[in-house]
Motif scaffolding. Structure first.
Motif, mmCIF file in Angstrom:
data_model
loop_
_atom_site.group_PDB
_atom_site.id
_atom_site.type_symbol
_atom_site.label_atom_id
_atom_site.label_comp_id
_atom_site.label_asym_id
_atom_site.label_seq_id
_atom_site.Cartn_x
_atom_site.Cartn_y
_atom_site.Cartn_z
ATOM 1 N N LYS A 100 18.719 29.117 6.161
ATOM 2 C CA LYS A 100 19.638 30.184 6.567
ATOM 3 C C LYS A 100 20.513 30.653 5.403
ATOM 4 N N ARG A 101 20.872 29.752 4.496
ATOM 5 C CA ARG A 101 21.753 30.109 3.379
ATOM 6 C C ARG A 101 21.094 31.079 2.405
ATOM 7 N N ARG A 102 19.774 31.201 2.471
ATOM 8 C CA ARG A 102 19.081 32.156 1.600
ATOM 9 C C ARG A 102 19.244 33.596 2.079
ATOM 10 N N ILE A 103 19.664 33.788 3.316
ATOM 11 C CA ILE A 103 19.813 35.141 3.862
ATOM 12 C C ILE A 103 21.033 35.790 3.221
ATOM 13 N N ALA A 104 20.776 36.873 2.473
ATOM 14 C CA ALA A 104 21.826 37.466 1.628
ATOM 15 C C ALA A 104 22.690 38.486 2.352
ATOM 16 N N GLY A 105 22.187 39.056 3.460
ATOM 17 C CA GLY A 105 22.947 40.087 4.162
ATOM 18 C C GLY A 105 22.401 40.323 5.559
ATOM 19 N N ILE A 106 23.178 41.049 6.350
ATOM 20 C CA ILE A 106 22.783 41.415 7.718
ATOM 21 C C ILE A 106 22.702 42.932 7.798
ATOM 22 N N VAL A 107 21.589 43.454 8.310
ATOM 23 C CA VAL A 107 21.445 44.884 8.565
ATOM 24 C C VAL A 107 21.435 45.095 10.074
ATOM 25 N N VAL A 108 22.424 45.830 10.568
ATOM 26 C CA VAL A 108 22.492 46.153 11.992
ATOM 27 C C VAL A 108 21.840 47.509 12.179
ATOM 28 N N GLY A 109 20.789 47.562 13.000
ATOM 29 C CA GLY A 109 19.975 48.766 13.134
ATOM 30 C C GLY A 109 20.684 49.922 13.827
ATOM 31 N N GLU A 132 21.211 36.968 20.495
ATOM 32 C CA GLU A 132 21.116 36.049 19.347
ATOM 33 C C GLU A 132 22.499 35.810 18.719
ATOM 34 N N LYS A 133 23.500 35.669 19.583
ATOM 35 C CA LYS A 133 24.888 35.572 19.115
ATOM 36 C C LYS A 133 25.110 34.376 18.200
ATOM 37 N N ARG A 134 24.558 33.228 18.540
ATOM 38 C CA ARG A 134 24.819 32.008 17.768
ATOM 39 C C ARG A 134 24.373 32.154 16.318
ATOM 40 N N PHE A 135 23.167 32.713 16.123
ATOM 41 C CA PHE A 135 22.646 32.842 14.763
ATOM 42 C C PHE A 135 23.465 33.851 13.953
ATOM 43 N N ILE A 136 23.744 35.029 14.539
ATOM 44 C CA ILE A 136 24.530 36.043 13.830
ATOM 45 C C ILE A 136 25.938 35.523 13.539
ATOM 46 N N ARG A 137 26.526 34.813 14.480
ATOM 47 C CA ARG A 137 27.866 34.262 14.269
ATOM 48 C C ARG A 137 27.867 33.292 13.091
#
Length: 352
Positions: A80-89, A100-105
């Protein structure tokens, strides 16, 4: 149980949304978590995802979906730490619901940069708490239009950029050309709405009139639901030609480029018409249409389903030359530029 297994296998392994095992684990590209609707072959959702791939080319987009391949679930757990950013569509996502609240949180807790890609805002101001936090911390991009802007401002007291629909990042100016006597229509929605039968009947009356004047009328579905609607409309207009659902933005552009006018219901039917410089009238069955049209200054090109008439649609068709494409093109170019600049800021935040 068998239906659930089949649904999982199709969404996880056959719809083509997820990066390959090699891309995810061994590519040196940044991995971005993509939060948005996908999975039921809705052209609008697929178009928004394609837009994100265009804007963030050079990265690996990892959809955050419940139905995910096992190697994706493992990556989300172990790397999970490799994920550099979040794109909200670009769907109407910001509101009281949060999948998927737990993962995004967990990503948001580590101050992962967030990019809102023309995301819409529901009319319910009592937003899910996680949305409120994401909107004010380390976030970039913007929202779809004026309505979303006002709702965000009321809810979190923070201004956001208006960047239009996600697909605007794929806009290129269109050269005028001679076109055959063809008109494109669309009808179909996931939910019932006021004026549904009325607006469909008026669209049929309009189409019949054009057929009597020697025009071809074609129906373009953007979802399987639209195909069901098309069958009933064709029964009323035998001359109607039914087209297949387009698979990509390029395919949709090629279709629209041959038409004089478009009249329809789906949000991205209207968005593609604007991108292809095809004069249109929108049947605004939800306020997301007002949001989209307002972003490019074309609010008057939409009508409520219960109020639209065949004469109104026909009048818009007759006056199609009044579309001010240089002005509209300028607005689309400006919105695209804001999306690209915000994407650059987003990448800079990943590097800091």
């Amino acid at each position: 149980m068998l239906k659930k297994i089949k649904k999982y296998v199709l969404r996880a392994y056959f719809y083509g949304h997820f990066p390959s095992f090699w891309q995810l684990y061994f590519s040196k590209k940044r991995v971005l978590a993509y939060y948005g609707f996908l999975g039921d072959r809705n052209f609008g959702d697929e178009l928004v995802f394609e837009s994100a791939k265009t804007l963030f080319s050079g990265t690996v987009l990892l959809p955050v979906l419940h139905h995910s391949p096992l190697y994706v679930k493992l990556y989300r757990t172990l790397f999970k730490r490799r994920i550099a950013g979040i794109v909200v569509g670009g769907g109407t996502l910001i509101g009281p619901y949060f999948a998927e609240k737990r993962f995004i949180r967990s990503l948001n807790a580590s101050n992962t940069p967030i990019f809102f890609h023309g995301t819409g805002v529901t009319s319910t101001i009592n937003f899910e708490e996680l949305w409120n936090h994401m909107l004010v911390t380390n976030s970039f991009g913007g929202i779809r239009g004026k309505l979303s802007y006002e709702r965000i401002l009321a809810a979190v007291k923070k201004q956001r950029n208006i960047i239009g629909d996600a697909c605007f990042c794929m806009y290129d100016p269109v050269a005028p050309k001679e076109k055959p006597k063809k008109v494109l229509i669309n009808f179909g929605a996931h939910h019932l709405f006021d004026g549904r039968e009325h607006s469909k009947n008026e669209l049929i009356k309009f189409s019949r009139q054009l057929v009597t004047e020697g025009y071809e009328v074609h129906f373009l579905p953007l979802h399987e639901i639209d195909c069901n609607e098309a069958t009933g409309i064709k029964a009323a207009i035998p001359e109607l030609r039914l087209l297949p659902i387009p698979r990509t933005f390029t395919e949709a552009k090629q279709i629209f480029s041959d038409y004089l006018f478009a009249a329809g219901l789906r949000l991205h039917f209207i968005a593609i018409a604007a991108l292809c410089h095809v004069p249109f009238i929108a049947i605004n069955y939800k306020d997301k249409h007002d949001d989209l049209l307002g972003s490019i200054g074309l609010e008057e090109k939409g009508s409520l389903p219960a109020k639209i008439t065949a004469d109104h649609i026909l009048s818009s068709f007759r006056q199609r030359e009044t579309f001010d494409w240089p002005r509209i093109s300028g607005r689309l170019i400006a919105l695209k530029a804001v999306q690209e600049q915000e994407a650059a800021n987003f990448f800079n935040a990943m590097n800091s």
